[in-house]
Design an enzyme around this catalytic site. Structure first.
Site, PDB file in Angstrom:
ATOM      1  N   CYS A   1     -19.802  -4.256 -16.739  1.00 18.48           N
ATOM      2  CA  CYS A   1     -19.722  -3.863 -15.327  1.00 18.48           C
ATOM      3  C   CYS A   1     -20.760  -4.601 -14.474  1.00 18.48           C
ATOM      4  O   CYS A   1     -21.959  -4.517 -14.735  1.00 18.48           O
ATOM      5  CB  CYS A   1     -19.929  -2.354 -15.213  1.00 18.48           C
ATOM      6  SG  CYS A   1     -19.959  -1.807 -13.508  1.00 18.48           S
TER       7      CYS A   1
ATOM      8  N   TYR B   1      -6.319   6.430   4.779  1.00 14.20           N
ATOM      9  CA  TYR B   1      -6.420   5.443   3.703  1.00 14.20           C
ATOM     10  C   TYR B   1      -5.633   4.178   4.045  1.00 14.20           C
ATOM     11  O   TYR B   1      -6.147   3.062   3.954  1.00 14.20           O
ATOM     12  CB  TYR B   1      -5.920   6.025   2.360  1.00 14.20           C
ATOM     13  CG  TYR B   1      -5.803   4.911   1.354  1.00 14.20           C
ATOM     14  CD1 TYR B   1      -6.938   4.402   0.738  1.00 14.20           C
ATOM     15  CD2 TYR B   1      -4.579   4.285   1.115  1.00 14.20           C
ATOM     16  CE1 TYR B   1      -6.861   3.312  -0.114  1.00 14.20           C
ATOM     17  CE2 TYR B   1      -4.492   3.190   0.273  1.00 14.20           C
ATOM     18  CZ  TYR B   1      -5.639   2.711  -0.345  1.00 14.20           C
ATOM     19  OH  TYR B   1      -5.567   1.621  -1.165  1.00 14.20           O
TER      20      TYR B   1
ATOM     21  N   THR C   1       5.945  16.886  -6.714  1.00  9.54           N
ATOM     22  CA  THR C   1       4.562  17.156  -6.307  1.00  9.54           C
ATOM     23  C   THR C   1       4.260  18.650  -6.311  1.00  9.54           C
ATOM     24  O   THR C   1       3.183  19.066  -6.712  1.00  9.54           O
ATOM     25  CB  THR C   1       4.321  16.645  -4.862  1.00  9.54           C
ATOM     26  OG1 THR C   1       5.142  15.535  -4.632  1.00  9.54           O
ATOM     27  CG2 THR C   1       2.877  16.327  -4.624  1.00  9.54           C
TER      28      THR C   1
ATOM     29  N   LEU D   1      11.383   4.813  -7.041  1.00  6.84           N
ATOM     30  CA  LEU D   1       9.949   4.730  -6.738  1.00  6.84           C
ATOM     31  C   LEU D   1       9.344   6.114  -6.529  1.00  6.84           C
ATOM     32  O   LEU D   1       8.132   6.268  -6.543  1.00  6.84           O
ATOM     33  CB  LEU D   1       9.725   3.905  -5.464  1.00  6.84           C
ATOM     34  CG  LEU D   1       9.306   2.452  -5.643  1.00  6.84           C
ATOM     35  CD1 LEU D   1       9.115   1.783  -4.298  1.00  6.84           C
ATOM     36  CD2 LEU D   1       8.010   2.344  -6.438  1.00  6.84           C
TER      37      LEU D   1
ATOM     38  N   GLU E   1       0.828  -1.213   0.000  1.00  9.80           N
ATOM     39  CA  GLU E   1       0.000   0.000   0.000  1.00  9.80           C
ATOM     40  C   GLU E   1       0.861   1.260   0.000  1.00  9.80           C
ATOM     41  O   GLU E   1       0.549   2.234  -0.672  1.00  9.80           O
ATOM     42  CB  GLU E   1      -0.953   0.005   1.201  1.00  9.80           C
ATOM     43  CG  GLU E   1      -2.111  -0.969   1.061  1.00  9.80           C
ATOM     44  CD  GLU E   1      -3.014  -0.678  -0.142  1.00  9.80           C
ATOM     45  OE1 GLU E   1      -3.049   0.466  -0.613  1.00  9.80           O
ATOM     46  OE2 GLU E   1      -3.659  -1.621  -0.640  1.00  9.80           O
TER      47      GLU E   1
ATOM     48  N   ASP F   1      -9.664   5.063  -2.219  1.00 12.79           N
ATOM     49  CA  ASP F   1      -8.556   5.717  -2.925  1.00 12.79           C
ATOM     50  C   ASP F   1      -9.135   6.409  -4.163  1.00 12.79           C
ATOM     51  O   ASP F   1     -10.357   6.436  -4.354  1.00 12.79           O
ATOM     52  CB  ASP F   1      -7.467   4.695  -3.293  1.00 12.79           C
ATOM     53  CG  ASP F   1      -7.927   3.714  -4.367  1.00 12.79           C
ATOM     54  OD1 ASP F   1      -9.140   3.702  -4.689  1.00 12.79           O
ATOM     55  OD2 ASP F   1      -7.094   2.970  -4.882  1.00 12.79           O
TER      56      ASP F   1
HETATM   57 FE1  SF4 Z   1     -18.384   2.650 -13.925  1.00 16.38          FE
HETATM   58 FE2  SF4 Z   1     -19.898   2.187 -16.080  1.00 16.38          FE
HETATM   59 FE3  SF4 Z   1     -19.939   0.509 -13.991  1.00 16.38          FE
HETATM   60 FE4  SF4 Z   1     -21.029   2.913 -13.832  1.00 16.38          FE
HETATM   61  S1  SF4 Z   1     -21.682   1.256 -15.164  1.00 16.38           S
HETATM   62  S2  SF4 Z   1     -19.747   1.943 -12.296  1.00 16.38           S
HETATM   63  S3  SF4 Z   1     -19.608   4.129 -15.059  1.00 16.38           S
HETATM   64  S4  SF4 Z   1     -18.216   0.931 -15.351  1.00 16.38           S
END
Ligand code: SF4
Length: 354
Positions: A208, A128, A301, A88, A45, A146
């Site tokens: 998705c 985090y 940065t 890094l 991490e 994140d």
């Molecule tokens: Fe992301 Fe598309 Fe899934 Fe919505 S539908 S969370 S925009 S990949």
């Protein structure tokens, strides 16, 4: 402003769907192999902050080879750790890494605390990292958010308040998905979704597993989110870096422990100031003749550096004489440029690739 509503049944169904997807499509990353050792989770991490997985992976394996446990790292010599970290970037992380390893040994008998609140008290642990280690190493339902998970949440709930101001809404949204069930897999599944499907540009919404709940998709503009506040241009700085070499070694110096690139090896350079250096303003180091070999840019940065490279090629005898006279400098083999932070390794590149 987006409304964060929680449909328990839908969230629970999609949570399971995403975890199933993760079981099939999760990335094979070196820190995911073997038992969930908090040392490995923490090390990965810290390395992954501001660094890609592909870039961090060899460093992670190297660190484990050199220092297999947090106790080994705590006992390591500072200079060796800084050298292993070179390349890094964001070098304050290496110093914090050492401080933290030593605190774990000193205050916790070499065992990381198993909860977010106590992890947060360790040096270098922010919200985090504490959440990530608590979740991934100890299976706690911690709210790990994140930049990647932020993107997914901003899209799922069409959060249009520009980040970073919109972060509290994003966190609230992410908290609605937490559950003790597979708590350690959850943030990793979200990160993999963000990396492979809910990508910054052109998300693959058709693939998705949580698209059913995605407001941004329903609105027909998934990559409009997250909305980011306009970037402020970084200030510019200018410097001259000196490469003094006999063809086999180069003169380097150990930088002060505090400040930028603290404790790392570096090439000598002028002050990094806000206007370019003219040749006649630069004091020639060690009274040697330097020739300008080129110029390069490096972005930190907080500022963008433009650095001119001055090279003096000398005999080994001269180089050794310089080192005898100036004991704050040392010689580094040209075969070991990885011991230098990238800002200096780039300068050294002008010796072979002007
Ligand atoms: Fe992301 Fe598309 Fe899934 Fe919505 S539908 S969370 S925009 S990949």
């Amino acid at each position: 402003m987006a409304t964060i509503t929680k449909d328990e049944a839908l969230v629970s169904k999609l949570r399971r769907k995403l975890l199933d997807w993760y079981d099939l499509h999760g990335r094979d990353l070196p820190w995911r192999h073997g038992a969930r050792d908090p040392y490995r989770v923490w090390l990965s991490e810290v390395m992954l902050q501001q660094t890609t997985t592909a870039h961090a992976a060899p460093y992670f394996l190297r660190f484990l080879e050199l220092w297999p446990t947090v106790g080994d790292l705590a006992a390591a010599e500072d200079g060796r750790v800084m050298a292993a970290w070179a390349g890094l970037g964001y070098y304050a992380r290496a110093r914090r890494l050492l401080n933290c390893a030593r605190a774990v040994v000193r205050e916790h008998h070499g065992q990381f605390p198993d909860n977010e609140a106590d992890l947060l008290k360790l040096p270098g642990f922010g919200p985090y990292t504490a959440a990530a280690v608590a979740a991934i190493a100890f299976d706690r339902p911690a709210n790990v958010v994140d930049g990647n998970i932020e993107r997914v949440m901003a899209r799922l709930y069409a959060i249009d308040k520009p980040l970073p101001a919109g972060r509290s809404e994003v966190r609230e949204a992410a908290a609605g998905w937490l559950s003790p069930e597979r708590a350690g897999d959850w943030p990793q599944a979200m990160m993999d979704l963000a990396n492979g499907v809910c990508r910054p540009k052109a998300p693959l919404c058709h693939a998705c597993p949580v698209s059913e709940a995605c407001t941004a998709l329903a609105q027909g503009q998934p990559d409009y989110f997250p909305v980011k506040a306009a970037k402020i241009a970084k200030p510019k700085r200018y410097g001259v870096v000196f490469i003094t070499t006999d063809g086999e070694s180069v003169i380097v110096e150990r930088r002060p422990d505090s400040g930028l690139l603290g404790g790392m090896l570096g090439l000598p350079h002028t002050e990094w100031r806000d206007k370019p250096w003219q040749g006649n303003e630069v004091v020639r180091l060690f009274d040697l003749n330097y020739a300008v070999a080129g110029v390069y840019k490096h972005v930190f940065t907080h500022f963008a550096l433009t650095q001119e490279v001055w090279v003096a090629r000398t005999s080994t005898e001269t180089l050794e004489g310089v080192l005898r006279q100036h004991n704050r400098y040392e010689a580094l083999s040209l075969l070991a440029p990885r011991a230098l932070p990238t800002v200096f390794a780039k300068g050294l590149g002008f010796l072979t690739h002007p």
